[in-house]
Design a protein around this motif. Sequence first.
Motif, PDB file in Angstrom:
ATOM      1  N   GLU B  42      -5.640  -3.627  -4.185  1.00  0.00           N
ATOM      2  CA  GLU B  42      -4.473  -3.960  -3.738  1.00  0.00           C
ATOM      3  C   GLU B  42      -3.148  -3.803  -5.357  1.00  0.00           C
ATOM      4  O   GLU B  42      -4.269  -4.671  -6.463  1.00  0.00           O
ATOM      5  CB  GLU B  42      -4.750  -5.718  -3.690  1.00  0.00           C
ATOM      6  N   ILE B  43      -2.959  -2.806  -5.332  1.00  0.00           N
ATOM      7  CA  ILE B  43      -1.920  -3.152  -5.932  1.00  0.00           C
ATOM      8  C   ILE B  43      -0.370  -3.820  -5.749  1.00  0.00           C
ATOM      9  O   ILE B  43       0.436  -3.410  -4.779  1.00  0.00           O
ATOM     10  CB  ILE B  43      -1.597  -1.209  -6.315  1.00  0.00           C
ATOM     11  N   ASP B  44      -0.282  -4.194  -6.698  1.00  0.00           N
ATOM     12  CA  ASP B  44       0.914  -5.173  -7.092  1.00  0.00           C
ATOM     13  C   ASP B  44       2.302  -4.533  -7.313  1.00  0.00           C
ATOM     14  O   ASP B  44       2.054  -4.154  -9.051  1.00  0.00           O
ATOM     15  CB  ASP B  44       1.680  -6.701  -6.847  1.00  0.00           C
ATOM     16  N   LEU B  45       2.697  -3.835  -6.776  1.00  0.00           N
ATOM     17  CA  LEU B  45       4.235  -2.810  -7.907  1.00  0.00           C
ATOM     18  C   LEU B  45       5.607  -3.610  -7.133  1.00  0.00           C
ATOM     19  O   LEU B  45       5.907  -3.974  -6.689  1.00  0.00           O
ATOM     20  CB  LEU B  45       4.157  -1.913  -6.480  1.00  0.00           C
ATOM     21  N   ASP B  46       6.354  -3.697  -8.494  1.00  0.00           N
ATOM     22  CA  ASP B  46       7.457  -3.676  -8.277  1.00  0.00           C
ATOM     23  C   ASP B  46       8.783  -2.978  -8.137  1.00  0.00           C
ATOM     24  O   ASP B  46       9.860  -2.172  -8.800  1.00  0.00           O
ATOM     25  CB  ASP B  46       8.261  -4.168 -10.021  1.00  0.00           C
ATOM     26  N   GLU B  47       8.655  -3.032  -6.052  1.00  0.00           N
ATOM     27  CA  GLU B  47       9.005  -0.941  -6.023  1.00  0.00           C
ATOM     28  C   GLU B  47       9.625  -2.270  -4.451  1.00  0.00           C
ATOM     29  O   GLU B  47       8.691  -2.627  -4.157  1.00  0.00           O
ATOM     30  CB  GLU B  47       8.330  -0.807  -6.266  1.00  0.00           C
ATOM     31  N   SER B  48      10.090  -1.770  -4.308  1.00  0.00           N
ATOM     32  CA  SER B  48      11.214  -2.622  -2.554  1.00  0.00           C
ATOM     33  C   SER B  48      10.546  -1.400  -1.544  1.00  0.00           C
ATOM     34  O   SER B  48      10.531  -2.015  -0.732  1.00  0.00           O
ATOM     35  CB  SER B  48      12.475  -3.482  -2.318  1.00  0.00           C
ATOM     36  N   ASP B  49      11.288   0.456  -1.718  1.00  0.00           N
ATOM     37  CA  ASP B  49      10.896   0.648  -1.298  1.00  0.00           C
ATOM     38  C   ASP B  49       9.283   1.419  -0.395  1.00  0.00           C
ATOM     39  O   ASP B  49       9.277   1.567  -1.737  1.00  0.00           O
ATOM     40  CB  ASP B  49      11.892   1.950  -1.837  1.00  0.00           C
ATOM     41  N   GLU B  50       9.238   1.363   0.789  1.00  0.00           N
ATOM     42  CA  GLU B  50       7.900   1.919   1.278  1.00  0.00           C
ATOM     43  C   GLU B  50       7.215   3.340   0.362  1.00  0.00           C
ATOM     44  O   GLU B  50       6.623   3.294   0.213  1.00  0.00           O
ATOM     45  CB  GLU B  50       7.913   1.311   2.760  1.00  0.00           C
ATOM     46  N   ARG B  51       8.467   4.060   0.594  1.00  0.00           N
ATOM     47  CA  ARG B  51       7.577   5.699   0.212  1.00  0.00           C
ATOM     48  C   ARG B  51       7.661   5.891  -1.011  1.00  0.00           C
ATOM     49  O   ARG B  51       6.570   5.869  -1.584  1.00  0.00           O
ATOM     50  CB  ARG B  51       9.194   6.451   0.958  1.00  0.00           C
ATOM     51  N   ARG B  52       8.674   4.983  -1.332  1.00  0.00           N
ATOM     52  CA  ARG B  52       8.132   4.892  -3.314  1.00  0.00           C
ATOM     53  C   ARG B  52       7.446   4.625  -3.935  1.00  0.00           C
ATOM     54  O   ARG B  52       6.307   4.548  -4.330  1.00  0.00           O
ATOM     55  CB  ARG B  52       9.635   5.217  -4.080  1.00  0.00           C
ATOM     56  N   GLY B  53       6.764   2.946  -2.981  1.00  0.00           N
ATOM     57  CA  GLY B  53       5.783   2.335  -3.454  1.00  0.00           C
ATOM     58  C   GLY B  53       3.781   3.203  -3.065  1.00  0.00           C
ATOM     59  O   GLY B  53       3.503   3.525  -4.112  1.00  0.00           O
ATOM     60  N   LEU B  54       4.383   3.760  -2.205  1.00  0.00           N
ATOM     61  CA  LEU B  54       3.139   4.334  -1.529  1.00  0.00           C
ATOM     62  C   LEU B  54       3.313   5.679  -2.107  1.00  0.00           C
ATOM     63  O   LEU B  54       1.670   6.401  -3.064  1.00  0.00           O
ATOM     64  CB  LEU B  54       3.384   4.985   0.070  1.00  0.00           C
ATOM     65  N   ASP B  55       4.054   6.625  -2.530  1.00  0.00           N
ATOM     66  CA  ASP B  55       3.785   7.690  -3.492  1.00  0.00           C
ATOM     67  C   ASP B  55       3.846   7.191  -4.584  1.00  0.00           C
ATOM     68  O   ASP B  55       2.404   8.136  -5.690  1.00  0.00           O
ATOM     69  CB  ASP B  55       5.663   7.968  -4.066  1.00  0.00           C
ATOM     70  N   GLN B  56       3.536   5.983  -5.931  1.00  0.00           N
ATOM     71  CA  GLN B  56       3.393   5.698  -6.990  1.00  0.00           C
ATOM     72  C   GLN B  56       2.021   5.389  -6.323  1.00  0.00           C
ATOM     73  O   GLN B  56       0.506   5.412  -8.045  1.00  0.00           O
ATOM     74  CB  GLN B  56       3.814   4.208  -7.163  1.00  0.00           C
ATOM     75  N   ALA B  57       1.688   4.532  -5.844  1.00  0.00           N
ATOM     76  CA  ALA B  57       0.076   4.213  -5.207  1.00  0.00           C
ATOM     77  C   ALA B  57      -1.032   4.907  -4.950  1.00  0.00           C
ATOM     78  O   ALA B  57      -2.105   5.644  -6.029  1.00  0.00           O
ATOM     79  CB  ALA B  57       0.017   2.854  -4.653  1.00  0.00           C
ATOM     80  N   GLN B  58      -0.818   6.407  -4.985  1.00  0.00           N
ATOM     81  CA  GLN B  58      -1.128   7.020  -4.459  1.00  0.00           C
ATOM     82  C   GLN B  58      -1.188   7.501  -5.629  1.00  0.00           C
ATOM     83  O   GLN B  58      -1.888   8.439  -6.528  1.00  0.00           O
ATOM     84  CB  GLN B  58       0.044   8.524  -3.905  1.00  0.00           C
ATOM     85  N   LYS B  59      -0.575   8.298  -7.154  1.00  0.00           N
ATOM     86  CA  LYS B  59      -0.780   9.630  -8.091  1.00  0.00           C
ATOM     87  C   LYS B  59      -1.569   8.327  -8.971  1.00  0.00           C
ATOM     88  O   LYS B  59      -2.690   8.388  -9.605  1.00  0.00           O
ATOM     89  CB  LYS B  59       1.056   9.012  -8.836  1.00  0.00           C
ATOM     90  N   MET B  60      -1.735   6.612  -9.261  1.00  0.00           N
ATOM     91  CA  MET B  60      -2.555   5.984  -9.930  1.00  0.00           C
ATOM     92  C   MET B  60      -3.421   6.485  -9.169  1.00  0.00           C
ATOM     93  O   MET B  60      -5.101   6.301 -10.084  1.00  0.00           O
ATOM     94  CB  MET B  60      -2.143   4.459  -9.682  1.00  0.00           C
ATOM     95  N   THR B  61      -3.683   6.116  -7.853  1.00  0.00           N
ATOM     96  CA  THR B  61      -4.959   6.721  -7.297  1.00  0.00           C
ATOM     97  C   THR B  61      -5.720   7.368  -7.553  1.00  0.00           C
ATOM     98  O   THR B  61      -6.819   7.323  -8.230  1.00  0.00           O
ATOM     99  CB  THR B  61      -5.357   5.982  -5.661  1.00  0.00           C
ATOM    100  N   GLU B  62      -5.062   8.605  -7.752  1.00  0.00           N
ATOM    101  CA  GLU B  62      -5.442  10.153  -7.697  1.00  0.00           C
ATOM    102  C   GLU B  62      -5.679   9.808  -9.423  1.00  0.00           C
ATOM    103  O   GLU B  62      -7.362  10.780  -9.939  1.00  0.00           O
ATOM    104  CB  GLU B  62      -4.812  11.117  -7.590  1.00  0.00           C
TER     105      GLU B  62
END
Lengths: 81, 81
Positions: B42-62
């Motif tokens: 579970e990654i808690d991000l300072d972000e409210s836009d779903e698309r940008r949040g998913l994009d950041q999470a994808q970068k972190m995951t990879e």
Amino acid sequence: MKIGVRIMPRNEVLDTQGRAVEKTLGHHDFKVRCCRVGRYVEIDLDESDERRGLDQAQKMTEFVLHNPLIERYELEVIHEK
Amino acid sequence: MKIGVRIMPRNEVLDTQGRAVEKTLGHHDFKVRCCRVGRYVEIDLDESDERRGLDQAQKMTEFVLHNPLIERYELEVIHEK
């Protein structure tokens, strides 16, 4: 049918893996508020009824997968694409 | 916003943890076709836009969470109750 079990450390419990991921991401300019690391177990059952499947999966989880002192869990039916 | 990352061993990869769970359940009269054990982050991000949040999470995951040789991953937005 497949049931997914998400097992996460309780909020009161120190999650050392999550802390390590937070630190590593922080050192590489990723901004993360908090990160927690848990387990995900996919159980494939010979069962077609959702309620019975979830019921069996719950019994299995409480029997071998989950430590109630330090973890919480959630079950979900996995609908395959 | 919270993003969930489900990381599972690829089907071609022997999953020793999953095998162990299958065996233990089998010894106690639970009927399981197959069981696979992965991780859930579970990654808690300072972000409210779903698309940008998913994009950041994808970068972190990879970047730190996922080993593409032996694992596959899926992202999801966690809507809290």
